[in-house]
Design an enzyme around this catalytic site. Structure first.
Site, short mmCIF file in Angstrom:
data_model
loop_
_atom_site.label_atom_id
_atom_site.label_comp_id
_atom_site.label_asym_id
_atom_site.label_seq_id
_atom_site.Cartn_x
_atom_site.Cartn_y
_atom_site.Cartn_z
N GLU A 194 11.87 -35.16 -35.23
CA GLU A 194 10.51 -35.28 -34.68
C GLU A 194 10.10 -36.75 -34.72
OE1 GLU A 194 7.95 -32.52 -36.72
OE2 GLU A 194 9.16 -30.80 -36.02
N GLU A 221 28.73 -30.38 -37.16
CA GLU A 221 28.35 -31.44 -36.20
C GLU A 221 28.83 -32.80 -36.72
OE1 GLU A 221 24.17 -31.53 -35.06
OE2 GLU A 221 24.31 -33.67 -34.62
N ARG A 222 28.70 -33.03 -38.00
CA ARG A 222 29.14 -34.32 -38.58
C ARG A 222 30.64 -34.49 -38.49
NH1 ARG A 222 24.62 -33.29 -43.23
NH2 ARG A 222 22.92 -34.22 -42.01
N GLU A 264 23.50 -43.73 -44.68
CA GLU A 264 22.84 -43.77 -46.00
C GLU A 264 22.61 -42.34 -46.50
OE1 GLU A 264 21.63 -45.58 -43.24
OE2 GLU A 264 22.89 -47.21 -43.95
N GLY A 298 37.56 -62.12 -26.66
CA GLY A 298 36.86 -63.38 -26.42
C GLY A 298 35.68 -63.18 -25.47
N GLY A 299 35.46 -64.14 -24.58
CA GLY A 299 34.32 -64.08 -23.64
C GLY A 299 34.38 -62.84 -22.77
N ARG A 350 47.13 -61.81 -23.19
CA ARG A 350 46.37 -63.07 -23.16
C ARG A 350 47.17 -64.19 -23.82
NH1 ARG A 350 42.26 -65.51 -20.40
NH2 ARG A 350 41.04 -66.88 -21.77
N THR A 399 22.22 -40.25 -41.04
CA THR A 399 22.67 -41.66 -41.11
C THR A 399 23.73 -41.84 -42.21
OG1 THR A 399 21.01 -42.29 -42.75
CG2 THR A 399 20.35 -42.42 -40.42
C1 LIG Z 1 20.92 -41.07 -28.81
C2 LIG Z 1 20.43 -40.16 -29.92
C3 LIG Z 1 20.73 -38.80 -29.84
C4 LIG Z 1 20.23 -37.92 -30.82
N1 LIG Z 1 20.41 -36.56 -30.66
C5 LIG Z 1 19.70 -35.70 -31.46
C6 LIG Z 1 19.67 -34.30 -31.18
O1 LIG Z 1 20.30 -33.81 -30.23
N2 LIG Z 1 18.90 -33.49 -31.96
C7 LIG Z 1 18.18 -33.98 -33.02
O2 LIG Z 1 17.50 -33.20 -33.68
N3 LIG Z 1 18.21 -35.32 -33.32
C8 LIG Z 1 18.94 -36.18 -32.56
N4 LIG Z 1 18.93 -37.53 -32.84
C9 LIG Z 1 18.17 -38.03 -33.98
C10 LIG Z 1 19.03 -38.54 -35.13
O3 LIG Z 1 19.67 -37.47 -35.77
C11 LIG Z 1 18.07 -39.33 -36.06
O4 LIG Z 1 17.76 -40.53 -35.39
C12 LIG Z 1 18.70 -39.61 -37.42
O5 LIG Z 1 18.83 -38.42 -38.16
C13 LIG Z 1 17.85 -40.62 -38.22
O6 LIG Z 1 16.52 -40.24 -38.28
P1 LIG Z 1 15.38 -41.32 -37.89
O7 LIG Z 1 15.75 -41.93 -36.59
O8 LIG Z 1 14.06 -40.64 -37.97
O9 LIG Z 1 15.50 -42.45 -38.97
P2 LIG Z 1 14.71 -42.48 -40.39
O10 LIG Z 1 14.89 -41.18 -41.08
O11 LIG Z 1 13.34 -42.98 -40.17
O12 LIG Z 1 15.56 -43.60 -41.16
C14 LIG Z 1 15.32 -44.99 -40.99
C15 LIG Z 1 16.25 -45.75 -41.93
O13 LIG Z 1 15.93 -45.40 -43.29
C16 LIG Z 1 17.08 -44.94 -43.97
N5 LIG Z 1 16.70 -43.88 -44.90
C17 LIG Z 1 15.80 -42.88 -44.73
N6 LIG Z 1 15.75 -42.11 -45.81
C18 LIG Z 1 16.65 -42.60 -46.68
C19 LIG Z 1 17.07 -42.22 -48.00
N7 LIG Z 1 16.55 -41.16 -48.64
N8 LIG Z 1 18.04 -42.96 -48.60
C20 LIG Z 1 18.60 -44.04 -47.97
N9 LIG Z 1 18.22 -44.44 -46.75
C21 LIG Z 1 17.27 -43.73 -46.11
C22 LIG Z 1 17.97 -44.38 -42.86
O14 LIG Z 1 19.34 -44.31 -43.27
C23 LIG Z 1 17.72 -45.39 -41.76
O15 LIG Z 1 18.52 -46.53 -41.97
C24 LIG Z 1 19.49 -38.43 -31.91
C25 LIG Z 1 19.27 -39.82 -32.02
C26 LIG Z 1 19.71 -40.67 -31.03
C27 LIG Z 1 19.35 -42.13 -31.14
#
Ligand SMILES: Cc1cc2nc3c(=O)[nH]c(=O)nc-3n(C[C@H](O)[C@H](O)[C@H](O)COP(=O)(O)OP(=O)(O)OC[C@H]3O[C@@H](n4cnc5c(N)ncnc54)[C@H](O)[C@@H]3O)c2cc1C
Length: 381
Positions: free
Chosen positions: A128, A243-244, A368, A340-341, A269, A366
């Site tokens: 969200e 998924e992961r 993290e 390179g370039g 090259r 992520t």
């Molecule tokens: C192209 C694209 C496709 C996607 N497809 C889907 C989809 O199909 N369905 C869906 O539901 N989502 C989807 N996502 C969302 C994606 O799963 C999220 O972007 C991701 O889980 C990270 O959440 P966030 O962007 O809110 O980052 P945040 O949660 O705001 O994190 C921001 C930063 O803080 C760090 N962070 C946050 N909490 C912690 C913690 N406890 N410890 C250490 N570090 C932390 C994170 O690692 C990150 O570096 C998609 C995203 C993109 C860009």
């Protein structure tokens, strides 16, 4: 690809490669530039049976296992358009699979066979605007009224979100019930109150649609609950583990492909009168890339073996997701450097791999968060 690991699927791998390289690869650049790939990609793949790998035969699938799905991820992932390959895999391997595992007979009868044919496209909506990693703080709410649920909220970053015919939507159904307070709903996107608020413009995954969705009093019948009320969190955890794995295998395939391109370029090259592959600074980059690929392959195949045999593997999958996705970005970056370039132009593959693979340590949890899961699994935090 390490052919030995998937030896029982050699014929399948060859047929997928032949089909995708002849039918899809010639169009990837045009689709990336247009910022969209056609829905027809799904029907083309559906016609070949490639969207039903994990789906039972009664719904038109082939009832395969995670190892076959892994073989698919690694060969399909050779296509240099990670947004396309992941968009397709989210639909077929994650969303349709979740529907076949948890859906009611009514939902499956309505959607699953056509999902396998590629005529109906799915999306999965967890994230969200206010929360991604901290999923438990999501605000999309569903309230029961007779035989129907009314859903309100918004979701963002949803892959296939703009083109989807149905969305598996995680919502809060009981704020006082902790992790048992979440439920997944299958939402028909043609229902009143459902809208695509916007499509997001991205660094990579250019041909994949990534959308923000709004739900205003969307009414769904109770047979659209996936599984049972209160099971949404546990389904999400289990689906995210697979998924992961899928994202790690896709990154492995991308890392391998861009490495091959770097080797080819380095053999061709010439600088200072010799092939750059013979220059130690370049060959040492290539050997480090190769070493990381060997490690990525070992760790991801180990996790896949556990997953395929239904053994506990949250630790192994989260470690594989983190390591392989991070390393694939590094490998793409070094491949670009070796070019390179030219690496910084659109004439060679590394720039697209670099942009596309960059999402992998973010999407699906992520790096993290993967580290946090691993530390928890090891009882360290
Ligand atoms: C192209 C694209 C496709 C996607 N497809 C889907 C989809 O199909 N369905 C869906 O539901 N989502 C989807 N996502 C969302 C994606 O799963 C999220 O972007 C991701 O889980 C990270 O959440 P966030 O962007 O809110 O980052 P945040 O949660 O705001 O994190 C921001 C930063 O803080 C760090 N962070 C946050 N909490 C912690 C913690 N406890 N410890 C250490 N570090 C932390 C994170 O690692 C990150 O570096 C998609 C995203 C993109 C860009």
């Amino acid at each position: 690809m390490q052919t030995d690991y998937y030896r029982e699927h050699t014929i399948f791998i060859e047929s997928v490669r032949r089909f995708t390289q002849s039918t899809l690869a010639p169009h990837l650049t045009a689709w990336e530039e247009a910022g969209n790939f056609p829905d027809e990609v799904f029907t083309l793949l559906g016609d070949q049976g490639f969207l039903g790998i994990l789906i039972p035969e009664e719904y038109g699938g082939i009832g395969g296992d995670y190892k076959l799905a892994g073989a698919w991820c690694e060969v399909f992932g050779e296509l240099c358009a990670v947004g396309l390959t992941t968009g397709v895999n989210m639909h077929s391997l994650v969303i349709s699979h979740a529907l076949s595992q948890y859906g009611t007979t009514e939902s499956k009868d309505q959607w699953l066979a056509e999902a396998v044919q590629g005529k109906k496209i799915g999306a999965y909506a967890f994230t969200e605007p206010g929360c991604g990693s901290d999923l438990a703080s999501l605000r999309t709410k569903a309230t029961k009224d007779g035989q129907h649920w009314t859903i309100n909220g918004s979701k963002t970053f949803i892959t296939n979100g703009a083109r989807a015919h149905f969305v598996l939507m995680l919502a809060r159904t009981d704020p006082s019930a902790g992790y048992k307070g979440f439920t997944t709903f299958l939402v028909d996107t043609s229902l009143p109150g459902f809208s695509v608020s916007r499509k997001l413009d991205k660094v990579g995954w250019r041909s994949s649609d990534t959308a923000e969705l709004t739900l205003e009093n969307v009414k769904v019948h109770e047979n659209c609950v996936l599984g049972k009320v209160g099971e949404g969190w546990f389904q999400a955890t289990s689906n995210l583990n697979w998924e992961r794995m899928m994202l790690a295998l896709t990154s492995l395939a991308g890392g391998r492909a861009v490495f091959r391109d770097a080797v080819r370029y380095a053999k061709d090259r010439v600088a200072f009168g010799e092939k750059i592959i013979d220059i130690p600074a370049v060959s040492s980059m290539l050997s480090e890339m190769s070493r990381k690929l060997d490690r990525a392959e070992a760790i991801s195949h180990h996790a896949l073996d556990l997953l395929a045999s239904d053994a506990p593997c949250k630790l192994e999958v989260s470690l594989a997701k983190r390591l392989v996705c991070d390393d694939a970005v590094w490998i793409a970056d070094r491949a670009l450097q070796i070019h390179g370039g030219y690496g910084y132009t659109k004439e060679f593959s590394p720039e697209r791999w670099w942009r596309d693979l960059r999402l992998m340590p973010i999407g699906g949890g992520t790096s993290e968060i993967m580290a946090n899961i691993a530390l928890k699994e090891l009882d360290i935090i």
